[in-house]
Design an enzyme around this catalytic site. Structure first.
Site, PDB file in Angstrom:
ATOM      1  N   ASP A  67       0.814  -1.215   0.000  1.00 33.71           N
ATOM      2  CA  ASP A  67       0.000   0.000   0.000  1.00 33.71           C
ATOM      3  C   ASP A  67       0.848   1.265   0.000  1.00 33.71           C
ATOM      4  OD1 ASP A  67       0.962  -0.414   2.580  1.00 33.71           O
ATOM      5  OD2 ASP A  67      -0.993  -0.783   3.459  1.00 33.71           O
ATOM      6  N   ASN A 136      -7.689  -2.983  13.764  1.00 37.86           N
ATOM      7  CA  ASN A 136      -9.046  -3.409  13.371  1.00 37.86           C
ATOM      8  C   ASN A 136      -9.012  -4.655  12.470  1.00 37.86           C
ATOM      9  OD1 ASN A 136      -8.092  -2.392  10.992  1.00 37.86           O
ATOM     10  ND2 ASN A 136      -9.606  -0.759  10.788  1.00 37.86           N
ATOM     11  N   HIS A 138      -7.131  -5.051   9.755  1.00 36.10           N
ATOM     12  CA  HIS A 138      -6.883  -4.837   8.319  1.00 36.10           C
ATOM     13  C   HIS A 138      -5.554  -5.458   7.881  1.00 36.10           C
ATOM     14  CE1 HIS A 138      -4.870  -0.607   9.021  1.00 36.10           C
ATOM     15  NE2 HIS A 138      -3.964  -1.560   9.083  1.00 36.10           N
ATOM     16  N   GLU A 143      -9.694  -1.915   4.993  1.00 37.00           N
ATOM     17  CA  GLU A 143     -10.457  -1.544   6.169  1.00 37.00           C
ATOM     18  C   GLU A 143     -11.732  -2.385   6.278  1.00 37.00           C
ATOM     19  OE1 GLU A 143      -8.428  -0.178   7.920  1.00 37.00           O
ATOM     20  OE2 GLU A 143      -8.565   1.981   7.898  1.00 37.00           O
TER      21      GLU A 143
HETATM   22  C1  GLP Z   1      -0.370   0.041   8.580  1.00 37.63           C
HETATM   23  C2  GLP Z   1      -0.101  -0.763   7.313  1.00 37.63           C
HETATM   24  C3  GLP Z   1      -0.400  -2.224   7.524  1.00 37.63           C
HETATM   25  C4  GLP Z   1       0.274  -2.727   8.788  1.00 37.63           C
HETATM   26  C5  GLP Z   1      -0.196  -1.913   9.979  1.00 37.63           C
HETATM   27  C6  GLP Z   1       0.401  -2.419  11.278  1.00 37.63           C
HETATM   28  O1  GLP Z   1      -1.726   0.233   8.769  1.00 37.63           O
HETATM   29  N1  GLP Z   1      -0.855  -0.292   6.201  1.00 37.63           N
HETATM   30  O2  GLP Z   1       0.058  -2.966   6.411  1.00 37.63           O
HETATM   31  O3  GLP Z   1      -0.046  -4.075   8.990  1.00 37.63           O
HETATM   32  O4  GLP Z   1       0.192  -0.574   9.731  1.00 37.63           O
HETATM   33  O5  GLP Z   1       1.223  -1.472  11.871  1.00 37.63           O
HETATM   34  P1  GLP Z   1       2.112  -1.719  13.136  1.00 37.63           P
HETATM   35  O6  GLP Z   1       3.110  -2.758  12.801  1.00 37.63           O
HETATM   36  O7  GLP Z   1       2.742  -0.375  13.362  1.00 37.63           O
HETATM   37  O8  GLP Z   1       1.213  -2.134  14.232  1.00 37.63           O
END
Ligand code: GLP
Length: 291
Positions: A67, A136, A138, A143
């Site tokens: 993304d 959440n 994702h 989402e």
């Molecule tokens: C963002 C990314 C996700 C990732 C998530 C988790 O939302 N788009 O791909 O899984 O962060 O983040 P963290 O590792 O900081 O909890």
């Protein structure tokens, strides 16, 4: 789906990095799907270490990130392109031409999404997709209510996701409202998926993703449909799983995990003693150890 629970975050991270390194050594032209977020930073640090100390070679591999934020240019400090360059690409011998992220500045976002899907297909599809999980549930930025067959497209970020990402931005209002993300269907097409989750704050959503019903409200539940998906957790992230004894049992007895049971990581700390103890036990005694 398989669930592997390691004693701590270092050991879980190390296992993920070793799986990636093995796939890369087996296939130098590996097409890797990459993820961002704080959890992934230590995976990339470990891969950089393997590159420097063991000569792990990235020169022929190709990468596609899940993304990118809409409206952030590639040199913006909070863009995922910047994150990837900083944490991995500029620290290993990867050819930047072989690294791909969606262009969040594209004038035609719909065309950019279609182009990204086409590029993945032209490269033969993704061999190994690395995943984190949002609060959440994702994957990427899929989402709640993301269609389980969705492809790369623009998504509005939920309030939960924007709040989760606030610490990464100078000010809360600077967190973008939209992102381009590979779809749940695009992720399910990857040959192998590895999801890493660490820390207690992920425990509730991990339990829902693994042991709950499949629902578009939690895109990670779609991984239950994937034929080759492994969730790698530390004890904290796995602490709300009901069947953790069973997951330990499978990891200790599944022959394919044999090369990965021993701890090799110079960064593994507390986990080393616990893992060595487990390794000494004969298979018959494992259920006692795990209770
Ligand atoms: C963002 C990314 C996700 C990732 C998530 C988790 O939302 N788009 O791909 O899984 O962060 O983040 P963290 O590792 O900081 O909890």
């Amino acid at each position: 789906m398989e669930v592997v629970i390691r004693p701590n975050a270092d050991a879980a991270t190390d296992l993920v990095a070793r799986i990636i390194a093995r796939e890369l050594r087996d296939n130098p032209r590996l097409v890797m799907g990459l993820a961002t977020g704080r959890t992934m930073e230590s995976v990339y640090a470990r891969l950089v270490q393997m590159h420097r100390e063991e000569g792990l070679d990235f020169s022929a591999c190709r990468t596609f990130n899940l993304d990118e934020y809409v409206g952030l240019s590639s040199n913006h400090a909070n863009s995922y392109r910047h994150y990837m360059n900083h944490h991995l690409f500029l620290q290993v011998n990867i050819d930047l031409q072989n690294t791909h992220l969606p262009d969040g500045m594209a004038a035609d976002l719909v065309a950019e999404c279609a182009n990204y899907e086409r590029l993945i297909a032209e490269n033969g599809g993704i061999d190994l997709q690395l995943l984190g999980i949002g609060q959440n549930g994702h994957l990427g930025f899929n989402e709640p209510l993301s269609a389980l067959r969705s492809r790369t497209r623009v998504k509005i970020l939920s309030p939960v996701t924007r709040a989760q990402n606030v610490p990464l931005f100078p000010r809360p209002e600077l967190v973008p409202h939209r992102a381009i993300t590979m779809g749940v269907g695009s992720i399910l097409d990857c040959r192998r998926c590895i999801l890493l989750a660490t820390g207690e704050e992920k425990a509730a959503i991990v339990a829902k993703a693994v042991e709950g019903p499949i629902t578009s409200m939690i895109s990670a539940t779609a991984l239950q449909l994937h034929p080759e998906c492994t969730l790698i957790l530390d004890e904290a992230a796995g602490s709300q799983l009901k069947e953790s004894d069973y997951y330990h049992w499978v990891f200790e007895n599944q022959p394919e995990w044999e090369p990965f049971r021993a701890v090799s990581s110079p960064i593994a700390k507390n986990g080393i003693q616990a893992e060595r103890q487990l390794e000494k036990q004969p298979v018959e005694a494992m259920s006692d150890v795990l209770e």
